[in-house]
Design a protein around this motif. Structure first.
Motif, PDB file in Angstrom:
ATOM      1  N   SER A  55       0.822  -1.206   0.000  1.00 55.69           N
ATOM      2  CA  SER A  55       0.000   0.000   0.000  1.00 55.69           C
ATOM      3  C   SER A  55       0.856   1.257   0.000  1.00 55.69           C
ATOM      4  O   SER A  55       2.002   1.255   0.467  1.00 55.69           O
ATOM      5  CB  SER A  55      -0.919   0.031   1.226  1.00 55.69           C
ATOM      6  N   SER A  56       0.259   2.333  -0.503  1.00 55.72           N
ATOM      7  CA  SER A  56       0.799   3.674  -0.339  1.00 55.72           C
ATOM      8  C   SER A  56      -0.183   4.410   0.566  1.00 55.72           C
ATOM      9  O   SER A  56      -1.296   4.742   0.143  1.00 55.72           O
ATOM     10  CB  SER A  56       0.926   4.381  -1.689  1.00 55.72           C
ATOM     11  N   CYS A  57       0.198   4.612   1.814  1.00 56.00           N
ATOM     12  CA  CYS A  57      -0.751   5.134   2.802  1.00 56.00           C
ATOM     13  C   CYS A  57      -0.155   6.320   3.549  1.00 56.00           C
ATOM     14  O   CYS A  57       0.761   6.167   4.357  1.00 56.00           O
ATOM     15  CB  CYS A  57      -1.151   4.027   3.780  1.00 56.00           C
ATOM     16  N   CYS A  70      -3.886  -0.639  -0.796  1.00 56.19           N
ATOM     17  CA  CYS A  70      -4.601   0.639  -0.782  1.00 56.19           C
ATOM     18  C   CYS A  70      -3.704   1.773  -1.265  1.00 56.19           C
ATOM     19  O   CYS A  70      -2.474   1.706  -1.160  1.00 56.19           O
ATOM     20  CB  CYS A  70      -5.102   0.948   0.630  1.00 56.19           C
ATOM     21  N   ASN A  71      -4.322   2.838  -1.748  1.00 51.88           N
ATOM     22  CA  ASN A  71      -3.628   4.054  -2.138  1.00 51.88           C
ATOM     23  C   ASN A  71      -4.382   5.218  -1.498  1.00 51.88           C
ATOM     24  O   ASN A  71      -5.430   5.632  -1.991  1.00 51.88           O
ATOM     25  CB  ASN A  71      -3.585   4.188  -3.655  1.00 51.88           C
ATOM     26  N   ILE A  72      -3.857   5.710  -0.388  1.00 58.13           N
ATOM     27  CA  ILE A  72      -4.557   6.712   0.424  1.00 58.13           C
ATOM     28  C   ILE A  72      -3.614   7.879   0.678  1.00 58.13           C
ATOM     29  O   ILE A  72      -2.493   7.699   1.166  1.00 58.13           O
ATOM     30  CB  ILE A  72      -5.016   6.098   1.759  1.00 58.13           C
ATOM     31  N   GLY A  79      -8.492   0.992  14.245  1.00 62.09           N
ATOM     32  CA  GLY A  79      -9.311  -0.198  14.456  1.00 62.09           C
ATOM     33  C   GLY A  79     -10.130  -0.611  13.254  1.00 62.09           C
ATOM     34  O   GLY A  79     -11.251  -1.090  13.403  1.00 62.09           O
ATOM     35  N   SER A  80      -9.578  -0.458  12.061  1.00 62.35           N
ATOM     36  CA  SER A  80     -10.345  -0.699  10.839  1.00 62.35           C
ATOM     37  C   SER A  80      -9.629  -1.674   9.914  1.00 62.35           C
ATOM     38  O   SER A  80      -8.421  -1.897  10.028  1.00 62.35           O
ATOM     39  CB  SER A  80     -10.596   0.626  10.103  1.00 62.35           C
ATOM     40  N   VAL A  81     -10.403  -2.232   8.993  1.00 58.72           N
ATOM     41  CA  VAL A  81      -9.873  -3.149   7.989  1.00 58.72           C
ATOM     42  C   VAL A  81     -10.171  -2.584   6.610  1.00 58.72           C
ATOM     43  O   VAL A  81     -11.339  -2.355   6.268  1.00 58.72           O
ATOM     44  CB  VAL A  81     -10.486  -4.557   8.141  1.00 58.72           C
ATOM     45  N   LEU A  82      -9.118  -2.337   5.826  1.00 63.79           N
ATOM     46  CA  LEU A  82      -9.260  -1.759   4.493  1.00 63.79           C
ATOM     47  C   LEU A  82      -8.559  -2.641   3.465  1.00 63.79           C
ATOM     48  O   LEU A  82      -7.415  -3.058   3.676  1.00 63.79           O
ATOM     49  CB  LEU A  82      -8.658  -0.352   4.426  1.00 63.79           C
ATOM     50  N   MET A  83      -9.242  -2.895   2.357  1.00 62.68           N
ATOM     51  CA  MET A  83      -8.674  -3.671   1.266  1.00 62.68           C
ATOM     52  C   MET A  83      -9.052  -3.022  -0.062  1.00 62.68           C
ATOM     53  O   MET A  83     -10.235  -2.751  -0.299  1.00 62.68           O
ATOM     54  CB  MET A  83      -9.191  -5.114   1.324  1.00 62.68           C
ATOM     55  N   LEU A  97     -13.745  -1.241   4.869  1.00 62.14           N
ATOM     56  CA  LEU A  97     -13.814  -0.694   3.514  1.00 62.14           C
ATOM     57  C   LEU A  97     -13.150  -1.684   2.567  1.00 62.14           C
ATOM     58  O   LEU A  97     -11.972  -2.001   2.735  1.00 62.14           O
ATOM     59  CB  LEU A  97     -13.110   0.665   3.416  1.00 62.14           C
ATOM     60  N   VAL A  98     -13.900  -2.156   1.589  1.00 67.06           N
ATOM     61  CA  VAL A  98     -13.381  -3.130   0.624  1.00 67.06           C
ATOM     62  C   VAL A  98     -13.782  -2.698  -0.782  1.00 67.06           C
ATOM     63  O   VAL A  98     -14.961  -2.515  -1.075  1.00 67.06           O
ATOM     64  CB  VAL A  98     -13.935  -4.545   0.906  1.00 67.06           C
ATOM     65  N   GLY A  99     -12.791  -2.527  -1.655  1.00 66.80           N
ATOM     66  CA  GLY A  99     -13.085  -2.154  -3.031  1.00 66.80           C
ATOM     67  C   GLY A  99     -13.742  -0.797  -3.142  1.00 66.80           C
ATOM     68  O   GLY A  99     -14.836  -0.672  -3.698  1.00 66.80           O
ATOM     69  N   VAL A 100     -13.078   0.246  -2.647  1.00 65.12           N
ATOM     70  CA  VAL A 100     -13.653   1.593  -2.614  1.00 65.12           C
ATOM     71  C   VAL A 100     -12.766   2.537  -3.412  1.00 65.12           C
ATOM     72  O   VAL A 100     -11.547   2.579  -3.214  1.00 65.12           O
ATOM     73  CB  VAL A 100     -13.784   2.108  -1.164  1.00 65.12           C
ATOM     74  N   SER A 101     -13.380   3.295  -4.312  1.00 59.40           N
ATOM     75  CA  SER A 101     -12.661   4.298  -5.103  1.00 59.40           C
ATOM     76  C   SER A 101     -13.373   5.636  -4.959  1.00 59.40           C
ATOM     77  O   SER A 101     -14.552   5.755  -5.331  1.00 59.40           O
ATOM     78  CB  SER A 101     -12.624   3.897  -6.581  1.00 59.40           C
ATOM     79  N   ALA A 102     -12.676   6.621  -4.420  1.00 63.11           N
ATOM     80  CA  ALA A 102     -13.284   7.942  -4.200  1.00 63.11           C
ATOM     81  C   ALA A 102     -12.338   9.026  -4.696  1.00 63.11           C
ATOM     82  O   ALA A 102     -11.130   8.965  -4.448  1.00 63.11           O
ATOM     83  CB  ALA A 102     -13.609   8.153  -2.725  1.00 63.11           C
TER      84      ALA A 102
END
Length: 217
Positions: A55-57, A70-72, A79-83, A97-102
């Protein structure tokens, strides 16, 4: 000789992770954050560690979150899970959050779940909000809303949380859908949002243009 299908005794010490209902999906996704033996086994099974992976976070991250692929740009994740999340900024607390593009900011407070959703701008949720993107073969997304304390079985035939259709109606409308075509089309929509965000970042990240001795910001 061929065997027969039947029950297999895996023993009383085996792990069982059931994702068939929303409450179980939430429970077992968030188990990835924990420190006990079962959580460690789960992370090993899925090959997802605590912290960041591939990831780039730029967001601050606590020691009880999983962020994978992830790219954030910025934000705060606790306390979260992101993929597979791509966003300018993510503020997530006890969320999935899974498969999210914003194209802008994602705000996911306690109990929020976002799955397969695209948003050209900001994506702002409140506590216990659930948002799921249902795509058609042209890549157009229908946003279905619920809440983490809504029993999908009891609400199966009802229109809840401002949806235009019931969960049953959406399910029946997609019975004959070619999921491989939908997957390709939805991926293209995600990549379009991500590409636009990248172009925007490059535009605003350029140094000032010097013209005739003057600076243009």
């Amino acid at each position: 000789s061929k065997g027969l299908f039947g029950a297999v005794d895996v023993g009383g010490s085996a792990c069982w992770w059931d994702y068939g209902q929303l409450k179980w999906y939430q429970k077992y996704c968030l188990r990835m954050r924990d420190s006990d033996d079962e959580a460690q086994l789960m992370r090993k099974f899925y090959d997802i560690p605590l912290g960041t992976q591939a990831s780039s976070c730029g967001a601050s991250l606590d020691g009880a979150s999983c962020v994978s692929k992830c790219n954030i740009g910025s934000g705060s994740i606790t306390g979260s899970v992101l993929m597979d999340v791509d966003a300018e900024c993510v503020e997530a607390d006890d969320a999935i959050l899974v498969g999210v593009s914003a194209g802008g900011k994602v705000v996911a407070p306690k109990g929020a779940i976002v799955y397969n959703v695209t948003a050209p701008g900001d994506l702002i949720l409140t506590e216990k909000d659930v948002q799921v993107g249902v795509f058609d073969t042209k890549g157009t997304m229908k946003l279905m809303r619920s809440a983490s304390d809504v029993d999908g079985g009891k609400a199966w035939k009802k229109t809840v949380n401002g949806n235009a259709e019931s969960f049953e109606a959406v399910y029946k409308a997609n019975l004959t859908t070619d999921v491989s075509v939908v997957e390709k089309a939805s991926r293209e929509t995600h990549e379009e949002i991500r590409g636009d965000r990248k172009k925007k970042g490059l535009l605003f990240g350029l140094p000032p243009l010097i013209v005739a001795g003057g600076g243009l910001a």
